[in-house]
Write an enzyme that holds these catalytic residues in place. Structure first.
Site, mmCIF file in Angstrom:
data_model
loop_
_atom_site.group_PDB
_atom_site.id
_atom_site.type_symbol
_atom_site.label_atom_id
_atom_site.label_comp_id
_atom_site.label_asym_id
_atom_site.label_seq_id
_atom_site.Cartn_x
_atom_site.Cartn_y
_atom_site.Cartn_z
ATOM 1 N N GLU A 165 -22.294 56.879 86.775
ATOM 2 C CA GLU A 165 -21.360 55.839 87.211
ATOM 3 C C GLU A 165 -20.465 56.313 88.344
ATOM 4 O O GLU A 165 -19.490 55.667 88.679
ATOM 5 C CB GLU A 165 -20.510 55.354 86.031
ATOM 6 C CG GLU A 165 -19.907 56.471 85.207
ATOM 7 C CD GLU A 165 -19.399 56.030 83.824
ATOM 8 O OE1 GLU A 165 -18.948 54.894 83.692
ATOM 9 O OE2 GLU A 165 -19.460 56.865 82.891
ATOM 10 N N CYS B 250 -26.616 49.856 82.189
ATOM 11 C CA CYS B 250 -25.773 49.306 81.127
ATOM 12 C C CYS B 250 -24.488 48.696 81.655
ATOM 13 O O CYS B 250 -23.573 48.444 80.892
ATOM 14 C CB CYS B 250 -25.482 50.359 80.064
ATOM 15 S SG CYS B 250 -24.514 51.757 80.645
ATOM 16 N N THR C 20 -22.980 50.418 86.138
ATOM 17 C CA THR C 20 -22.835 49.848 87.485
ATOM 18 C C THR C 20 -21.428 49.339 87.770
ATOM 19 O O THR C 20 -21.077 49.158 88.929
ATOM 20 C CB THR C 20 -23.865 48.727 87.710
ATOM 21 O OG1 THR C 20 -23.759 47.793 86.636
ATOM 22 C CG2 THR C 20 -25.271 49.294 87.741
ATOM 23 N N HIS D 207 -8.500 44.733 79.908
ATOM 24 C CA HIS D 207 -8.624 44.701 78.457
ATOM 25 C C HIS D 207 -9.004 43.293 78.000
ATOM 26 O O HIS D 207 -9.917 43.099 77.203
ATOM 27 C CB HIS D 207 -7.282 45.138 77.870
ATOM 28 C CG HIS D 207 -7.248 45.159 76.386
ATOM 29 N ND1 HIS D 207 -6.842 44.084 75.641
ATOM 30 C CD2 HIS D 207 -7.609 46.116 75.506
ATOM 31 C CE1 HIS D 207 -6.928 44.401 74.362
ATOM 32 N NE2 HIS D 207 -7.385 45.627 74.258
ATOM 33 N N ARG E 261 -19.584 51.663 72.988
ATOM 34 C CA ARG E 261 -18.405 52.321 73.555
ATOM 35 C C ARG E 261 -17.537 52.789 72.397
ATOM 36 O O ARG E 261 -16.767 51.995 71.840
ATOM 37 C CB ARG E 261 -17.652 51.330 74.437
ATOM 38 C CG ARG E 261 -18.399 50.991 75.720
ATOM 39 C CD ARG E 261 -18.077 49.605 76.240
ATOM 40 N NE ARG E 261 -18.659 48.586 75.373
ATOM 41 C CZ ARG E 261 -18.926 47.341 75.729
ATOM 42 N NH1 ARG E 261 -18.681 46.943 76.959
ATOM 43 N NH2 ARG E 261 -19.442 46.483 74.877
#
Lengths: 762, 762
Positions: A636, A722, A658, A346, A452
């Site tokens: 992913e 991305c 990635t 985070h 996101r």
């Protein structure tokens, strides 16, 4: 080439050097610059070069009492003697292709050998200095010895130079910080007084070298004689300004400038950095998870950080780990320091988004909030003590160190403008806030490649709403909680689409790994229970029930959309409403890309596409030419790569995440990797951290397979990257060879991507 | 074929049926058996077959007042009339290819139609019964309708049969439980008294069908007439005994027997199972993680379980989740029931190893150990209450249900013996304890394919030693802790090598995911602190510091060996000492395979191989012909599959760990999957649970790539499969096509693998 030819005058006292092609090829390091300057007609101190091979041959000839090579060597040395016929005092210098601090410094004032035998006798001053200069190059490492390095070694050069009359002066060809052409101080200090004729020398060297050069000249009666030069590393800003200046002076083409600037160095321009860490001793090291340096007062909570910021003070937020409750504190702080977590923690994610320097995972750090104290190793710190952190390399320093603020000037814009001419791959940004979008646009982003959506809830008020949804016990409760989220989301999307004003925006559907969004500490749990209006005990039970062993591989991404279709529905409706609102405010149509995360099977894609399409078609917006929808998936997971052919038939685009693909391909939790990653790099198991530079042979092959299969099934497929690797130059070069359409990186990396991709296409 | 040909006499009252090739092809279900029995010369009740297509055509012809088909139909019905010329009473039966409980039962005693029109008039008894029989087949599902199912539907058959004189009797051709040939009761009850001539019928049907058949005959004046027959599912034991008996009677070849037994049914022979769950209502469902059924008294802790076991009572250990502290309790319990966890949870792993039935992840269950009570949904249970669990399908029942103990007899051994003749792939077992090894050997295991060395520490005393190592703060403390482990390990290896007496034993180096080996509850932490002699607070701090976010992807496997080489060294020395000890006790040499787990790069393999080789060579045992070492890696990460070519050059074998490979390829934590896996199967996202049956298109492709690249680099490479999929027949069939050398499964799955692989090779 004969060994005799490996002893030659780079700059003879009289006449021109007239070197053979193979001798020219041999010129490395200083020898090269001395020859070039002399050849250009600039007065140059007479200089002889001898290779190690020739020197070794001279020495073994000496043992055999042969004198053929020696005769040639002595004849060479005679070329240092000028018109007056007097043998000069000599200087012995190394001439390495790459400058190396361990080499022997120049030996000055050596008398010329009195007899031919003295010229090769290591007991005499000249031959001794030459021998020691060769020795300072070091001996070949047996473990790494191979014919190529043996060959390189045989070509190592030592220079014998006449001592020049007059004052010897040192200077840089350009200012190290501003890049301005003209003599500049080498290591601080003042610029020496130099005759005007030195300007021609500087222009000559700058044009030939295309780099900042440290220059040595002798000044005698107002006349300048060139002694030697070597390239030096200037600051990133200095190099950039110099590159643009060379184009303005028509020394370089814009293409030259674009191809010669190291993209890695651009990032140094975009964050504050330590002026000099040489005098400071790190007290701890962790992971540099968000670049830039920060100094400030230690604080342990958001309130103190906000208070300090209000008073214009810099502070470093020091915590064991961060969670959503710390967002405000992180925004208020100048830098962040945590005991736990890695790149994707985070703390790392939020720090990079907000552009705050952050050092995470400092294992020797522990924070005791009840006693309001933290410990780093044996040291104890209290609020008010000062620290400096360097988020570029993960070091932590005691006290306040001087920082350099970004100096960009117009040069970066000019260079990036040139770079766009040869670039064929688009550069977008990962952004969900208006601030990040604005920063990225100012850096030239051509769209949002990854918004996101779950990050839009990183504020205390919204986190309550999101937690209410995650913690809901049944469909009815979930439906109510979701209802509370639609307005937030609609506003967010509308604003983001508006900010990008016609550029594509890729919205990733909700992907909240549970552990990042749930309360953890007693205090957080109590607060959450209060805000949700449930008993603490009931909340604890619920939390225990939904806790996951490996949240990275848990109930997230597309799995959430399929198990709770009401969440998917809410999101699509919010995207539609946001797009409609934006389209009513602006002239340009709104291109919206909807992306499904964490897919492993084509059936998941089909399921979400069918549900999303139904909602979009019912809205009537599908037939509007004011909003353009496209649909795709994030790739992913290894299985998604293998099944890309099946997936591609159902989507408009694939975008590779990635970070997670590296985690699953290697089986490494990035948050937990610090415990072994350092040992792995130290023991040579990994050449490079696969989370920084893409692993071409493993993860890269999966990406290549996916692109090949995807394009075979759907030739119109748009392909993007991305993950964080999209901001790493080495990775970008690899990606550019795979036929992708765009990359998307954090705002501060946009310039790096623009430049790197221009170089890769050029 | 014309529609008229779709109405024909399967068994006419007079003469032979003389069916055309296409009519023969059409015979499904009972029609087939009636024809075959009649054709073999056995007295058979006259029977007519009509297809739905023919019936529909008759009905539409009737609407058009056409009579051509009807004339043929009436002519057919006349074939039921025997020598006496009197039209018999009729029976209408369905004749489904696959028996289905929803079909119309036989309609008996229908008068023959008085006029041709009556034969097709749904208002009259015969046509009404035929119409309703067709209707009971159901209507095609529009969503699934396709030309093939339409075609199948057109061929559905209804039989019209003459009512036979005499008593109608029902019986099985073989005993359902023992498989003994001869009339046996169908649904319990007694065997009817039958004339001896029925034996010929039974032998005939058994040979033709090769299955247990339910048979209907009429007995009139001591004469048997055949009415109909359909196959029934016998018990697994009954089918197996029957298969062996057919070989003994030379009806089948051994190869027939091997290829016709369903390997999935073998497992039912190897565990207790519910006698009948039909009358019982499940009160909850979870995941069946270890097969078999268990009934017993509820208990919440190990002590109570041990006490009950000592008194000869069965108990079910009911916990929220299990950890190492529960091992003794699990061993003492008859079955295990947990609220959390999935297939690879601690509970699941231990239950399968110990052969205990286990239902895990029952979301409606919560255990409150302080109040000594558990709740399942609304129900409350206290120690002493009784439950029954079925670990094969995850159901939980109230009270004690009757269980059937395994009945194996010699048949399974005989069948498996035959299967070995055609099998080319070896079957080993996953075992580390002597008990498991002995069980596996008794089931025919040909070696140990996976000895999980960390599982050797699943006892309270050893767990303290292992935890001491994991929790050690520095190298010195770790070295001391390790020293305490060597003796345990040496003894374990020596015993295991000895038990396998010359068969290969594959020892996997330590791979303890931290969360499985550390104390979690307050009580466990206090106990561990006491046993380690550290303060509870210090232990908590240490635990917090080494806690991992995603332990599945954390500091485990080869990463542990590389970061803490002293652990690797201890293990290799223990393996050496164990092998030496075993080799001194037995005649056969000791083949030891050392396997490196959780590898993602060739450099990891090289590092461990170099270190292990040095230790082995220094021991002198490398040159002994009493111990044979080989070295290899477990392939359980996508990257290892892709780089198998590079890895293969350094190893003797690769063994695929398909559990973790599935987890990383799909990005699914198996422990956390229950929250969405059920919804995924319900919504058709997954056809099959990828943790039960290998995902051929994703995980399977990675395995195929790895084998191809591995064998290309090293043609002598030995290849094995050691994940749980090695015990699943569908997966085994897939693996057998990949050119592998062996599989390794849990002991109770060894027979399944032997049989399946024989079928796949045959």
């Amino acid at each position: 080439m004969s060994l005799a030819q490996e002893m030659f005058a780079v700059a003879p006292a009289l006449g021109k050097a007239n070197l053979s092609a193979s001798q020219l090829k041999m010129l490395a390091g200083k020898a090269r610059w001395i020859f070039r300057v002399g050849e250009a007609g600039f007065p140059t101190v007479p200089t002889i070069a001898i290779t190690r091979a020739a020197w070794d041959a001279l020495q073994s000839e000496r043992a055999r009492r042969d004198t053929r090579l020696r005769t040639h060597w002595v004849a060479c040395l005679f070329k240092l003697v000028g018109k007056d016929g007097k043998p000069p005092l000599l200087v012995v210098r190394t001439s390495a292709a790459i400058h190396n601090g361990g080499l022997q410094p120049a030996r000055v004032g050596i008398p010329a050998p009195a007899a031919p035998g003295d010229a090769v006798d290591p007991g005499r001053p000249l031959a001794r200095a030459i021998k020691q200069a060769f020795e300072s190059y070091g001996f070949p490492d047996a473990a790494w010895g191979n014919s190529r390095s043996d060959d390189d070694r045989a070509r190592q050069i030592v220079l014998v130079q006449a001592v020049a009359e007059g004052e010897v002066e040192q200077f840089l060809t350009r200012n190290s910080i501003t890049g301005v052409l003209g003599p500049a101080p080498l290591n601080g200090g003042a610029v020496p007084r130099l005759p005007d004729s030195v300007d021609a020398l500087i222009s000559l060297l700058d044009a030939k070298a295309g780099r900042h050069m440290a220059c040595l000249v002798a000044i005698h009666r107002g006349q300048v004689k060139f002694l030697s030069a070597r390239p030096v590393q200037a600051t990133a800003a200095g190099e950039l300004e110099a590159a643009v200046d060379r184009v303005n002076r028509k020394v370089w083409s814009p293409h030259n400038a674009v191809s010669r600037v190291d993209p890695n160095r651009l990032t140094q321009l975009l964050h504050p950095r330590l002026k000099s860490a040489e005098d400071a001793t790190p007290i701890a090291t962790g992971l540099g998870v968000s670049p830039g340096a920060a100094s400030g007062i230690i604080t342990f909570n958001a309130e103190d950080a906000a208070r300090l910021r209000a008073r214009g003070k810099h502070c470093i937020l020091v915590v064991n780990e961060t969670g959503p409750a710390d967002i405000e504190g992180m925004k208020a702080a100048t830098g962040i320091l945590t005991a736990r977590g890695g790149m994707t923690s985070h703390a790392g994610v939020i720090a990079r988004i907000t552009g705050k320097p952050c050092v995470a995972g400092v294992r020797t750090l522990s924070v005791d909030t009840t006693e309001n104290v933290c410990r780093i190793g044996d040291r104890e710190f209290r609020p008010g003590d000062r620290l400096t952190i360097d988020g570029s390399d993960g070091t932590v320093y005691l006290g306040t160190l001087p920082l350099a603020q970004p100096h960009i000037g117009g040069a970066i814009g000019t260079l990036l403008g040139w770079s766009d001419a040869s670039r064929t791959i688009a550069v977008r940004t990962n952004a969900e806030s208006l601030e990040a979008a604005a920063t990225a646009l100012s850096f030239g982003a051509e769209g949002v490649g990854l918004a996101r959506s779950e990050h839009m809830f990183f504020s205390p008020e919204r986190m309550v709403a999101l937690r209410r949804m995650i913690l809901s016990e049944d469909e009815e409760a979930r439906r109510r909680a979701i209802h509370g989220l639609v307005d937030f989301q609609t506003g967010d999307y509308s604003a983001l689409f508006g900010a990008m004003n016609g550029l594509p925006v890729n919205v990733r559907l909700f992907d909240p790994p549970l552990h990042e969004f749930l309360p953890r500490t007693d205090e957080e749990i109590e607060d959450t229970a209060a805000s949700l209006g449930v008993a603490v005990r009931a909340l604890r039970l619920r939390l225990e029930r939904i806790a996951e062993t490996n949240p990275m591989l848990g109930h997230r991404g597309v799995r959430l959309a399929i198990t709770y279709p009401e969440i998917l529905q809410m999101q699509i409706q919010a995207i539609l409403a946001g797009a409609r609102a934006a389209s009513e405010r602006q002239l340009a149509p709104v291109p919206v890309e909807i992306m499904v995360p964490f897919v492993s099977t084509a059936s998941e894609v089909a399921w979400v596409r069918d549900h999303a399409t139904t909602i979009i078609e019912n809205s009537g917006l599908a037939r509007s030419d004011r909003v353009k929808f496209s649909f795709g998936t994030m790739i992913e997971l290894p299985r998604a790569c293998l099944r890309a052919g099946e997936i591609a038939g159902m989507v408009d685009f694939l975008s590779f995440g990635t970070n997670d693909l590296t985690q699953t391909t290697f089986g490494i939790s990035r948050d937990d990797a610090p415990t072994f990653l350092a040992a792995y790099q130290r023991k040579g198991i990994y050449e490079r951290d696969p989370f920084v530079t893409i692993d071409e042979k493993g993860v890269g092959e999966l990406i290549a397979i996916a692109i090949e299969r995807g394009r075979a099934a759907n030739p119109d497929l748009k392909i993007g990257i991305c993950g964080e690797h999209a901001g790493d130059p080495t990775s970008l070069k690899f990606f550019s060879g795979l036929g992708i359409d765009y990359v998307s990186c954090s705002p501060y990396r946009v310039p790096v991507a623009r430049l790197t991709l221009a170089q890769a296409s050029g």
